[in-house]
Design a protein around this motif. Structure first.
Motif, mmCIF file in Angstrom:
data_model
loop_
_atom_site.group_PDB
_atom_site.id
_atom_site.type_symbol
_atom_site.label_atom_id
_atom_site.label_comp_id
_atom_site.label_asym_id
_atom_site.label_seq_id
_atom_site.Cartn_x
_atom_site.Cartn_y
_atom_site.Cartn_z
ATOM 1 N N HIS A 1 0.620 -1.016 0.222
ATOM 2 C CA HIS A 1 0.199 0.204 0.082
ATOM 3 C C HIS A 1 1.198 1.387 -0.358
ATOM 4 C CE1 HIS A 1 -2.926 3.821 1.517
ATOM 5 N NE2 HIS A 1 -3.665 2.194 1.067
ATOM 6 N N LYS A 2 0.753 2.129 -0.567
ATOM 7 C CA LYS A 2 1.717 3.452 -1.242
ATOM 8 C C LYS A 2 1.676 3.914 0.246
ATOM 9 C CE LYS A 2 -2.510 7.023 -1.865
ATOM 10 N NZ LYS A 2 -2.686 8.045 -2.136
ATOM 11 N N ASP A 3 0.858 4.186 1.598
ATOM 12 C CA ASP A 3 0.871 4.826 2.836
ATOM 13 C C ASP A 3 1.921 3.946 3.364
ATOM 14 O OD1 ASP A 3 -1.020 6.442 2.060
ATOM 15 O OD2 ASP A 3 -2.285 5.786 3.223
ATOM 16 N N TYR A 4 2.411 2.504 2.843
ATOM 17 C CA TYR A 4 3.785 1.481 3.937
ATOM 18 C C TYR A 4 4.435 1.824 3.370
ATOM 19 C CZ TYR A 4 -0.662 1.100 6.998
ATOM 20 O OH TYR A 4 -1.256 1.375 7.725
ATOM 21 N N ARG A 5 4.857 1.697 1.794
ATOM 22 C CA ARG A 5 6.016 1.704 1.105
ATOM 23 C C ARG A 5 7.132 2.558 1.703
ATOM 24 N NH1 ARG A 5 3.143 2.892 -4.397
ATOM 25 N NH2 ARG A 5 1.970 1.192 -4.732
ATOM 26 N N ARG A 6 8.755 2.174 1.602
ATOM 27 C CA ARG A 6 9.878 2.506 2.029
ATOM 28 C C ARG A 6 10.222 2.044 3.343
ATOM 29 N NH1 ARG A 6 12.726 4.410 -1.299
ATOM 30 N NH2 ARG A 6 13.874 5.375 -0.525
ATOM 31 N N GLN A 7 9.196 0.973 3.959
ATOM 32 C CA GLN A 7 9.191 0.844 5.176
ATOM 33 C C GLN A 7 10.052 -0.802 5.468
ATOM 34 O OE1 GLN A 7 5.673 1.463 7.919
ATOM 35 N NE2 GLN A 7 5.793 2.752 5.990
ATOM 36 N N GLY A 8 10.613 -1.094 3.818
ATOM 37 C CA GLY A 8 10.777 -2.727 4.124
ATOM 38 C C GLY A 8 9.808 -4.047 4.185
ATOM 39 N N ILE A 9 8.263 -3.311 4.239
ATOM 40 C CA ILE A 9 7.360 -4.701 3.652
ATOM 41 C C ILE A 9 7.880 -5.639 3.020
ATOM 42 C CG2 ILE A 9 5.601 -4.935 4.081
ATOM 43 C CD1 ILE A 9 4.697 -1.872 4.962
ATOM 44 N N GLY A 10 8.308 -4.571 1.628
ATOM 45 C CA GLY A 10 7.975 -5.680 0.448
ATOM 46 C C GLY A 10 9.461 -6.284 0.536
ATOM 47 N N LYS A 11 10.487 -6.047 0.633
ATOM 48 C CA LYS A 11 11.356 -6.866 0.843
ATOM 49 C C LYS A 11 11.504 -8.071 2.281
ATOM 50 C CE LYS A 11 16.620 -6.864 2.654
ATOM 51 N NZ LYS A 11 17.432 -5.727 2.841
ATOM 52 N N THR A 12 11.068 -7.692 2.810
ATOM 53 C CA THR A 12 10.135 -8.893 4.855
ATOM 54 C C THR A 12 9.473 -10.349 3.516
ATOM 55 O OG1 THR A 12 11.229 -7.132 6.081
ATOM 56 C CG2 THR A 12 9.255 -8.776 6.897
ATOM 57 N N MET A 13 8.814 -9.227 2.791
ATOM 58 C CA MET A 13 7.868 -10.326 2.455
ATOM 59 C C MET A 13 8.389 -11.476 1.180
ATOM 60 S SD MET A 13 3.907 -8.560 1.807
ATOM 61 C CE MET A 13 4.439 -7.300 0.221
#
Length: 182
Positions: free
Chosen positions: A156-168
């Motif tokens: 989600h655009k409000d949660y980007r650049r927090q490492g969520i994508g990398k973690t997934m």
């Protein structure tokens, strides 16, 4: 309207000229605050840029800000968890997909029935990221038995650049490794 963030190179080039316009004798904290506002960056990014531009901060100031930043990131990550995607997540994941500009949704493959088939064919490989009970990221992960593939990687655009994508992505890669798929 949200300001567009410039690239680092553009900020540094512009910042060189901008610093010359400031009155002499300003404290580094004041310069940092003005830099953040002018270039729409977070505190840590502003300090890193200003150090490159030659601004001298008090001893230990950067380390203190970095520690605070890392603590805040850790607190956010503690509220978030990654888990196996279930068919019950479909409505929330589909709603997330629809919020992402340019995201291609296929009527057959991305229907509830299509995702149900995909999840049954690739059990336990797909992931969702949840924060405060809300799905904020998802990846469909599948395999043909030899190779793994990631589909519909989104945060989600409000949660980007927090490492969520990398973690997934790491979560999916670990699941594929468990199946001896590289």
């Amino acid at each position: 309207m949200k300001k567009k963030t410039l690239s680092k190179a553009s900020r540094l080039q512009s910042g060189t000229h901008w610093l010359k316009t400031l009155e002499a004798g300003l404290r580094p904290s004041v310069i940092t605050r003005r830099y953040r506002k002018r270039y729409n960056v977070d505190h840590l990014t502003a300090i890193r840029d200003l150090i490159e531009l030659g601004i001298v901060f008090p001893d230990g100031y950067y380390d203190m800000v970095l520690k605070t930043y890392n603590t805040n990131v850790a607190k956010k990550a503690a509220k978030r968890k990654e888990r196996k995607m279930k068919l019950e997540d479909y409505d929330n994941v589909f709603a997330l997909w629809k919020t992402i500009k340019g995201f291609g949704i296929r009527s057959v493959d991305d229907s509830r029935e299509g995702i149900e088939r995909f999840l049954k064919w690739n059990p336990g490989l797909s992931v969702v990221a949840e924060e405060n009970g809300e799905i904020v990221g998802a990846i469909l992960c599948g395999s043909d038995g030899r190779r793994g593939c990631l589909y519909h990687v989104c945060v989600h655009k409000d949660y980007r650049r927090q490492g969520i994508g990398k973690t997934m992505v790491v979560w999916c890669m670990e699941k594929l490794k468990e199946l001896q798929i590289n």
